[in-house]
Motif scaffolding. Structure first.
Motif, short mmCIF file in Angstrom:
data_model
loop_
_atom_site.label_atom_id
_atom_site.label_comp_id
_atom_site.label_asym_id
_atom_site.label_seq_id
_atom_site.Cartn_x
_atom_site.Cartn_y
_atom_site.Cartn_z
N THR A 148 -8.36 6.23 12.50
CA THR A 148 -8.97 6.26 11.18
C THR A 148 -10.06 7.34 11.13
OG1 THR A 148 -8.73 3.88 11.35
CG2 THR A 148 -9.82 4.72 9.38
N SER A 151 -8.48 10.67 10.75
CA SER A 151 -7.93 10.98 9.43
C SER A 151 -9.03 11.05 8.37
CB SER A 151 -6.86 9.96 9.04
OG SER A 151 -7.35 8.66 9.20
N ASP A 152 -10.24 10.58 8.73
CA ASP A 152 -11.33 10.68 7.75
C ASP A 152 -12.10 11.99 7.84
OD1 ASP A 152 -10.80 8.35 6.52
OD2 ASP A 152 -12.25 7.14 7.65
N PHE A 229 1.96 13.56 12.13
CA PHE A 229 2.54 12.72 11.07
C PHE A 229 1.97 11.31 11.15
CE2 PHE A 229 5.86 10.41 8.76
CZ PHE A 229 6.05 11.26 7.68
N TYR A 232 -1.46 11.46 9.83
CA TYR A 232 -1.33 11.75 8.40
C TYR A 232 -1.11 10.46 7.62
CZ TYR A 232 0.99 14.11 4.37
OH TYR A 232 1.38 14.57 3.14
N THR A 233 -0.23 9.59 8.14
CA THR A 233 0.11 8.37 7.42
C THR A 233 -0.54 7.13 8.04
OG1 THR A 233 2.08 8.05 8.74
CG2 THR A 233 2.34 9.30 6.72
N SER A 234 -1.27 7.30 9.13
CA SER A 234 -1.83 6.17 9.89
C SER A 234 -0.79 5.09 10.12
CB SER A 234 -3.02 5.54 9.15
OG SER A 234 -4.00 6.49 8.95
N GLN D 82 8.84 10.12 2.57
CA GLN D 82 7.46 9.69 2.32
C GLN D 82 6.54 10.90 2.18
OE1 GLN D 82 5.50 7.54 5.47
NE2 GLN D 82 4.05 6.64 4.05
N ILE D 86 3.77 11.68 -0.71
CA ILE D 86 2.33 11.92 -0.52
C ILE D 86 1.95 13.25 -1.18
CG2 ILE D 86 0.54 12.33 1.20
CD1 ILE D 86 2.02 10.50 3.10
N ARG D 90 -0.73 13.81 -4.22
CA ARG D 90 -1.82 14.80 -4.10
C ARG D 90 -1.76 15.80 -5.25
NH1 ARG D 90 -2.13 14.75 1.89
NH2 ARG D 90 -3.90 13.36 2.22
N THR D 108 3.96 1.36 4.76
CA THR D 108 2.77 1.81 5.49
C THR D 108 2.47 3.27 5.21
OG1 THR D 108 4.16 2.39 7.34
CG2 THR D 108 3.15 0.22 7.38
N GLY D 109 1.25 3.64 5.56
CA GLY D 109 0.92 5.07 5.57
C GLY D 109 0.34 5.62 4.30
N TRP D 110 -0.21 4.79 3.43
CA TRP D 110 -0.68 5.30 2.14
C TRP D 110 -2.19 5.33 2.02
CZ3 TRP D 110 3.12 7.45 -0.48
CH2 TRP D 110 4.42 7.01 -0.22
N ASP D 111 -2.91 4.79 3.01
CA ASP D 111 -4.36 4.64 2.90
C ASP D 111 -5.06 5.93 2.47
OD1 ASP D 111 -3.09 2.89 4.91
OD2 ASP D 111 -5.04 1.90 4.87
N GLN D 112 -4.72 6.99 3.21
CA GLN D 112 -5.44 8.24 3.00
C GLN D 112 -5.29 8.75 1.57
OE1 GLN D 112 -7.29 9.03 5.57
NE2 GLN D 112 -8.24 10.59 4.28
N LYS D 115 -6.97 6.60 -0.99
CA LYS D 115 -8.41 6.82 -0.99
C LYS D 115 -8.74 8.03 -1.85
CE LYS D 115 -9.51 5.14 3.60
NZ LYS D 115 -9.67 5.61 4.98
N ARG D 119 -11.10 8.16 -5.07
CA ARG D 119 -12.24 9.08 -5.18
C ARG D 119 -12.17 9.87 -6.48
NH1 ARG D 119 -11.90 12.64 -0.31
NH2 ARG D 119 -11.51 10.77 0.91
#
Lengths: 323, 373, 524, 329
Positions: A148, A151-152, A229, A232-234, D82, D86, D90, D108-112, D115, D119
């Motif tokens: 995390t 990716s932040d 990747f 990128y997608t965690s 996917q 994304i 964006r 899965t994989g959408w958090d970023q 966010k 924002r």
């Protein structure tokens, strides 16, 4: 005067600038740096894959296994982190070693058993996807503070844009790729093998050893793409990156590298991937194409750029005759 | 050293020519044996794992069993591989066949549903669409000199879009007695589509070997410059190779559509190009052009289809499918590889020198061809 | 040809008091049952230029390849500087001090000159290649072979074959070579370039380097070498001091028969009797390719094309044949008026190659490997290719007919092969050339265009091919033959077209046809 | 042939049904009574692709709804990838759209990217399936529950066969969430019945051809398929339609000899039910545009929106097939 060897790359650069200019002219949102930094982030894994693929194609080979490798490495990493509770740094290291090992094994089969790379890596493509299924069928999130944190990371640049960790990692890997290609003995050997294998052997290039290294390098770069990747997608997903091998090959070819080997530049592949990214962004900004028109548009643009590039190179060659 | 042959009797020649030719080739090139051996091995191992796999029953006037299924299911791949072999012979590759299958299926379905044209015209239109696709690929490759893998990648991407445009994104189902028959009915104990494909294979082999097309294609694939200088119209030949591949893919598309009585623009023939290429290579051809082996390509198709059917009947959990398939294919490739054969030949040589020499001869000739590109 | 410089009488003196550099003892190598080398022994001394001679298939290439580790040896012993060596590959051989320049330029055409020159030997700073240093080194190496003004950053294939050959030699000098092997390095060099090469060789020799020199040009053997070793059928016939071996003895050693057979056609035929016109080229040219020229070829006549490399010899052949289309002028093929008096002449200018072949043209290209043979296909398939192509694919020649035609040709041209179904790539160069010749003879052409038909072919086959050409001419065929070997051109040509800078500068006929006259025309 | 009917409703099955009824109502009624304002919104819609007929209907439905409301809909087809989705999200953010509809290809994989949307204060509505991310990151999801669909199919089958049945299963694409969850939901229910078991399970890749080929091999693998196989559970209708063809060709009467239950509710399966060749389908509601747009409007009006607007469709039986078919045609 521009050296004629650099012509294809200038053609690609021109095309990229034209496309980007068109976007800026047509859409207001396109003028922000955000669009450009998004391109870097979103295409990072593709660019990294394409850098590895460039070496393979420069040597006259091809690697169809990269897409499956990305999925496999992602799933493996997730398994190591979430099920075995290994620290991500160690998990990444293990994943990269596995990637190198699998690449090297394919290289060995290609060079020792003299089976065509297309076929060996095709089998690899099936195998890695299958191995990914064996580890995990489901999509799994990788919820580790370290991932995390990575990716932040975000370095803002003026104009709403910003560089993410994976964008920066990609740029570093790109530079490393360029250096390996142009500034190491191994890199020159790759060009030599692709240019003329027999002559290269007679000039003292160790063909078999280099071939193994080439596929190991491609394995490493696609494993790195897998790690990128995953960050990128965690998450990890065994069906991820289906068909990425074709995108990567297209990026390399649009970037001016000949599929017959021996001619091309790593930086061209970067541009090739960016061109594909810009096309996608333009289609999204337009937003009026339905599914099938999207496919037709991508195919048509691919054709257009290949022809355009051919025309530019042809025109320039005509102006500088051979000695 | 000059070999003075006894005069050959023409009548004798004609009768036994094909058989003699085959025997001679087997004698000279044991590598042609490898695909057969691999197929038999896979079949026998499957038979051990799944009892009854080799059983063939006679039900309602036709044959019924897993072996028949392999033939039945292998037909689309066989057709595509046939076209692919010819294209690979010209030192090309055709990645667009899957998309062409979707287009031809879409044309078949939409014309059957929306018009009351006779089915033969519908089929002709579908085949025509395949020829047009082949023409497009051929033009890009032979006139615009675009590398085949890239040239056909364009249609591979755009082709499914075209197919979806024709079907408007839906699976178009249709009903037509003739098409249903092509898809699923039997004739003389075998599925009709097996007969169609058999006819196509024989026709192709006869045309390639009885005329000089086969020779020209191999010559162009092995050395295009030399071929041009002796007056072979290489461009036209390459163009027709891609058109043939398009035609085969279109026929395959009709069969696939007829099978499910509907055109599935998104999924029909998806990734079939890879299976087809694999089959051609399993048959011993080189992706760098030159010699092609049409008959053996069909054996290659059967190897791949046997694997698929065997996995389906074995009751293996789904996630193992790909690993098993990939491992077995790799094993077959390794066994067939020049290095392995050389190694075997060496071991064989110590026992019986005579045969091993021949083996090595064929190996070195193949290596030579590769070395010369 | 370079004029004979004085043959060195001190040939043995340099080597007498210097130690042996390379010693080969009873070296054997066989390929799938064929004995390519049979107990060959050879000694090369320091400061010696050692000619390695023999017909194609004598074992020269095999010997070199075993020496440099390309092929493993079966038996025997190789010592360099008194130490037994086993080169693993040619890179290893280079490290051991054996540098080789092969007959066909073995560099990478798609790489720059600098990259080619420094491959595997790049200088590094901080672990990365330093291209500045590499460039300096490349320029220094190029200067050694007299190419000071060449731009090493350009791609290799932008330079002519001759320059590429010199670059290859420069590369061979880049490592600390004790022994330099030159395998037919002069095949594509012109006279001044050869002179330059020879002075370089002398210089290296004086520095104590041993040089193995393989060539087909006997003049050059006598010009530069100290010692001659002759191989025949994989065996060593003997090693002789150059000064004490007469040409006729040398040739008999090589071919294993007396020279009398070879001397038959040395008197020049000037009397080409007036024949029917076969081909006329009127003002035929192409921009940046060939300056427009006129040329007429008669039936039963050999027209030679002379000129230096790059003078337009090959270009003329290509235009005449039609594989390159002219952008001006007319090419007309005249019918055989004795057979069909009423027939109209055929204009070939806009015709396809297939139509040209159908009307009786044939062409053996200069680059046999690239443009001539289809290596993977069999001898039979290669031979019938042109005839079949002119017939079209649908009218296949019956197998029995094919076998008859091919069998005839194998006998007529004495092609050495056990089997007509053998891939043509496995034959020697001379036999490959004969296969290509046979390919055209099967079509019964009226006009045959031959570009360097004898390049890279051993003396025996050389002679046979010239004899075949003369026979064909007597049978009424017209021949257009481009060759860099003036001696042979003068021997068989009735007329010689002299090319210079893509222009036709002279057409010599009758008694004017002589080596001196041609050289004079080129030089003026 | 034994014509089994639902004789006994199991108690928990009733609750399930009731539960389903409420979700259907929830979709049918507007989430909040927002009058269709004249606002001209720009909405980005990232669709997975057009891999099935159902997917195309969903796209068409959402497009039609946007057009009806006069919205400017930016549509992006991700070709089943996917990463493309994304990228599309964006791009929508870069364009500054008023809201984003996202039909995620994977959970899965959408958090970023979510966010980033947050924002930029752009509400994201997930359509047709959820994501595995903090619920704060998206406005709401308008989706059905794949597990519930699988469970519903199993419940129907249990009721129909009195909890005694040998089932063959056609799975969707290996690794896809629809396949995994439908299987999990189905398995969870049949584990309550000791006499129900899945005897064979293979992937038909969600395609008709795949369904047909796999069913053929299932039939071959059993010595007496009519007796050994009691029912077919297919993860989607297309595979079931392929399997029905395979059964007919093998001389087996689908829906009589072997029960057929599948999920999606595409027109062709209703046709099959009308012809007596299939027994049941569970609709996956493709008309998600209206509730999704309403949620965005509610958000703009400052109202709270529930995190899950359930859109599960009911289970349809042959009795209503004709009517449903005509509705969808």
């Amino acid at each position: 005067m521009i050296n004629e060897r650099n012509l294809p790359i200038f053609a690609t650069l021109t095309v990229f600038l034209l496309l980007y200019g068109f976007g800026m002219y047509e859409y207001k949102g396109f003028r922000d740096t955000l669009v450009f930094t998004n391109l870097l982030t979103d295409n990072a894994f593709l660019i990294v894959t394409a850098v590895g693929m460039t070496f393979v194609i420069l040597s006259g080979g091809i690697d169809l296994s990269v897409g499956s490798m990305i999925a496999f490495i992602g799933v493996l990493m997730a398994y190591l982190i979430t099920s075995l509770h290994i620290h991500p740094i160690l998990a990444i290291a293990i994943s990269l070693i596995v990637g190198i090992a699998f690449g090297a094994i394919m290289g060995m089969i290609i060079s020792v058993f003299e089976i065509q790379p297309f076929i060996v890596t095709l089998a690899g493509m099936f195998l890695f996807r299958g191995l990914a299924y064996l580890i995990n069928l489901d999509a799994v999130p990788i919820n580790h503070p370290f991932i995390t944190a990575l990716s932040d990371i975000y370095v803002s640049v003026p104009g709403r844009g910003g560089l993410t960790f994976i964008a920066m990692a990609m740029l570093v890997l790109l530079v490393v790729g360029i250096l390996i290609a142009r500034r190491t003995r191994f890199g020159m050997n790759v060009y030599a093998i692709g240019g003329d294998k027999q002559s290269a052997a007679l000039l003292g290039v160790p063909i078999k050893k280099t071939t193994v290294k080439i596929y190991a390098l491609s394995g490493l770069y696609s494993a790195l793409a897998g790690v990128i990747f995953a960050i990128y997608t965690s998450s990890a997903y065994p069906l991820a990156a289906v068909g990425v091998e074709l995108d990567a090959i297209a990026a390399v070819v649009i970037g001016g590298t000949l599929l017959t080997g021996g001619v091309g530049y790593v930086f061209g592949s970067f541009l090739g991937a960016m061109i594909q990214g810009v096309i996608q962004t333009l289609i999204t900004f337009d937003g009026s194409l339905n599914s099938w028109w999207t496919k037709l548009a991508i195919g048509g643009l691919l054709l257009f750029f290949i022809l355009l590039q051919k025309a530019i190179v042809f025109w320039a060659k005509k102006r500088s005759p051979a000695t | 050293m000059i070999d003075i042959r006894p005069p050959i009797k023409a009548t004798n020649m004609k009768k036994h020519h094909a058989l003699q030719h085959l025997l001679k080739r087997l004698q000279k090139q044991p590598k042609t044996l490898a695909p057969f051996v691999s197929l038999l091995l896979i079949l026998s191992v499957t038979a051990l794992i799944t009892p009854g796999f080799l059983e063939i029953k006679f039900v309602n006037g036709h044959l019924y069993g897993s072996l028949i299924d392999i033939l039945h299911r292998g037909t689309p791949t066989a057709l595509v591989a046939l076209g692919m072999a010819v294209v690979i012979g010209t030192r090309g590759i055709d990645l667009s066949v899957g998309a062409v299958i979707a287009i031809s299926g879409a044309v078949t379905a939409v014309l059957t549903v929306n018009t009351d044209w006779p089915v033969w015209i519908v089929i002709a239109c579908a085949l025509g669409s395949g020829l047009v696709c082949g023409l497009w690929n051929g033009l890009l490759v032979s006139i615009f000199n675009i590398q085949p893998i890239v040239a056909t990648l364009i249609l591979m991407v755009a082709g499914r879009g075209i197919a979806q445009m024709i079907t408007e994104g839906q699976i178009v189902t249709f009903h037509s007695t003739v098409l249903n028959a092509i898809g699923n009915e039997f004739f003389l104990a075998f599925p009709i589509r097996v007969w169609i494909v058999l006819g196509m294979i024989i026709l192709t082999i006869v045309v390639m070997r009885k005329t000089s097309l086969g020779l020209f294609i191999e010559a162009v694939g092995a050395n295009v410059r030399a071929s041009r200088l002796v007056g072979i119209e290489a461009r036209l030949l390459v163009l027709s190779a891609y058109m043939f591949s398009g035609f085969c893919a279109a026929l395959s598309g009709i069969i696939i559509a007829a099978d499910i009585r509907g055109a599935d623009a998104n999924n029909a023939g998806l990734w079939l190009e890879l299976d087809a290429i694999l089959a051609v290579v399993l048959a011993g051809a080189s992706l760098a052009g030159g010699r092609i082996y049409l008959g053996l390509t069909i054996i290659g198709v059967l190897i791949i289809q046997t694997l698929t059917t065997a996995i389906l009947t074995s009751g293996l959990p789904v996630q193992y499918n790909l690993v098993v398939k990939a491992t077995i294919i790799l094993a077959v490739l390794l066994i067939q590889s020049p290095t392995t054969r050389q190694w075997l030949a060496k071991r064989f040589q110590s026992k019986r020198g005579q045969n091993a020499k021949k083996e090595q001869n064929s190996t070195s000739s193949q290596n030579h061809g590769r070395a010369d590109q | 040809m370079t004029p004979h410089s004085n043959v060195k009488d001190h040939s043995r003196t340099t080597s007498d008091h210097s130690s042996a550099l390379l010693q080969i003892r009873s070296l054997s190598k066989s390929f799938t049952g064929v004995q390519a080398l049979n107990a060959v022994s050879l000694q090369v001394n320091k400061g010696e230029i050692h000619a390695l001679l023999g017909e194609n298939g004598a074992g020269k290439s095999t010997l070199i390849k075993v020496l440099t580790g390309v092929h493993p040896r079966d038996e025997g012993d190789i010592q360099l500087d008194g130490r037994a060596i086993h080169a693993r590959d040619s890179g290893h051989a280079q490290q051991l001090g054996i540098s080789t320049v092969y007959q066909e330029v073995n560099l990478i055409p798609s790489m720059s000159v600098t990259e080619n020159l420094t491959l595997q030997q790049q200088e590094k700073s901080f672990g990365l290649i330093n291209w500045k240093k590499a460039d300096t080194r490349a320029r220094a190496l190029l200067a050694r072979v007299g190419l000071e003004n060449l731009d090493p950053s350009r791609q290799l294939d932008r330079y002519s074959i001759a320059i590429q050959q010199l670059i290859a030699i420069a590369r061979a000098l880049s490592s600390e070579a004790k022994l330099l092997i030159l395998d037919e390095p002069t095949a594509s060099l012109d006279a001044s370039e050869i002179k330059q090469l020879f002075s370089l060789m002398t210089q290296l020799k004086n520095q104590g380097m041993g040089i193995i020199f393989v060539t087909h040009f006997l003049d050059q053997v006598y010009d530069i070498t100290d010692v001659i070793t002759v191989l025949r059928n994989g065996e060593c016939v003997g090693t002789f001091p150059t000064a004490s071996l007469s040409r006729s003895d040398l040739v008999s050693h090589m071919v294993g028969k007396s020279l009398d057979d070879l001397a038959t056609s040395s008197d020049h035929q000037t009397t080409g009797k007036p024949q029917n016109t076969l081909l006329t080229m009127q003002h035929v040219g192409k921009q940046r390719f060939l300056h427009p020229l006129d040329l007429t070829i008669h039936a039963g006549e050999i027209v030679g094309v002379a000129g230096l490399l790059g003078s337009g010899r090959t270009e003329l052949c290509e235009l005449a044949y039609g594989s390159t289309k002219p952008d001006q002028g007319h090419i007309t093929l005249h019918p055989d008026s004795s057979a069909t008096p009423a027939a109209e002449p055929t204009s070939l200018t806009q015709k396809s190659l297939r139509q040209a072949i159908q009307s009786g043209m044939g062409y053996c290209p200069e680059d046999r490997k690239l443009d001539g043979i289809v290596a993977e296909l069999s001898i039979r398939e290669n031979m019938i290719l042109a005839l079949q192509a002119s017939k079209g694919w649908w009218r296949s020649i019956a197998m029995s007919e094919q076998k008859k035609l091919v069998d005839d040709m194998i006998k007529r041209l004495a092609i050495k092969t056990p089997d007509m179904d053998k891939p043509v790539g496995e034959l020697s160069g001379g036999n490959q050339q004969k296969v290509i010749l046979a390919r055209w003879l099967i079509t019964h052409p009226k006009l045959l265009i031959l570009d360097e038909p004898t390049r890279g072919i051993d003396i025996g086959a050389h002679h046979e091919i010239i004899q075949i050409m003369q026979e064909l001419c007597e049978q009424g065929m017209g021949l257009l033959v481009a060759s860099s070997e003036l001696e042979e051109l003068v021997m068989f040509a009735h007329r010689v077209v002299v090319m210079k800078d893509h222009h036709k500068v002279a057409e010599l006929r009758g008694s004017d046809v002589s080596e001196q006259a041609i050289l004079h025309t080129i030089a003026s | 042939m034994i014509d089994r009917s639902i004789r006994q409703h199991l108690s928990w099955f009733d609750t399930l049904k009731q539960h389903l009824l409420t979700t259907v109502l929830c979709v049918a009624l507007p989430v909040c009574s927002v009058s269709a304002s004249a606002e001209n919104l720009t909405i980005g819609f990232s669709q997975i692709g057009s891999e099935s007929g159902w997917r195309t209907s969903e796209t068409e439905s959402i497009k039609a709804e946007a057009e009806r409301r006069g919205y400017n809909l930016k549509f992006s087809d991700a070709q089943q990838k996917q990463e493309n989705q994304i990228k599309a999200v964006r791009s929508f953010i870069a364009q500054g759209v008023d809201g984003i509809l996202l039909a995620p290809v994977v959970e899965t994989g959408w958090d970023q990217v979510l966010k980033e949307a947050k924002r930029a204060h752009i509400p994201v509505v997930l359509v047709d399936r959820g994501v595995d991310a903090n619920p704060d990151l998206y406005l709401t999801k308008v989706a059905s529950d794949f597990r519930e669909e699988g469970a519903l199919a199993a419940s129907w089958l249990a009721a129909k066969t009195n909890g005694k049945c040998n089932i063959v299963e056609l799975q969707g694409t290996v690794g896809s969430s629809a396949a995994i969850d439908r299987k999990a939901g189905f398995d969870a229910v049949i584990s309550n019945f000791p006499n129900m078991k899945i005897i064979r399970s293979q992937s038909g890749d969600f395609t008709r051809a795949g369904g047909k080929e796999v069913m053929e091999s299932f039939l071959k693998a059993e010595s007496n398929p009519k007796k050994d196989i009691c029912a077919l559970f297919s993860h989607n209708d297309d595979m079931a339609l392929g399997a029905i063809l395979a059964m007919k060709e093998a001389g087996i009467k689908p829906s009589k000899d072997i029960l057929v239950v599948s999920i999606d509710g595409v027109p062709d399966i209703f046709k099959a039910m009308m012809d007596g060749e299939s027994n049941a389908t569970i609709e996956l509601n493709p008309h998600l545009g209206a509730p999704a747009f309403d949620a965005i409007l509610a958000y703009r009006a400052g109202k709270t929106v529930p995190k899950w607007i359930k859109a599960n469709g009911p289970l349809y039986l042959p009795d209503t097939a004709a009517a449903e078919y005509n509705k969808r045609k």
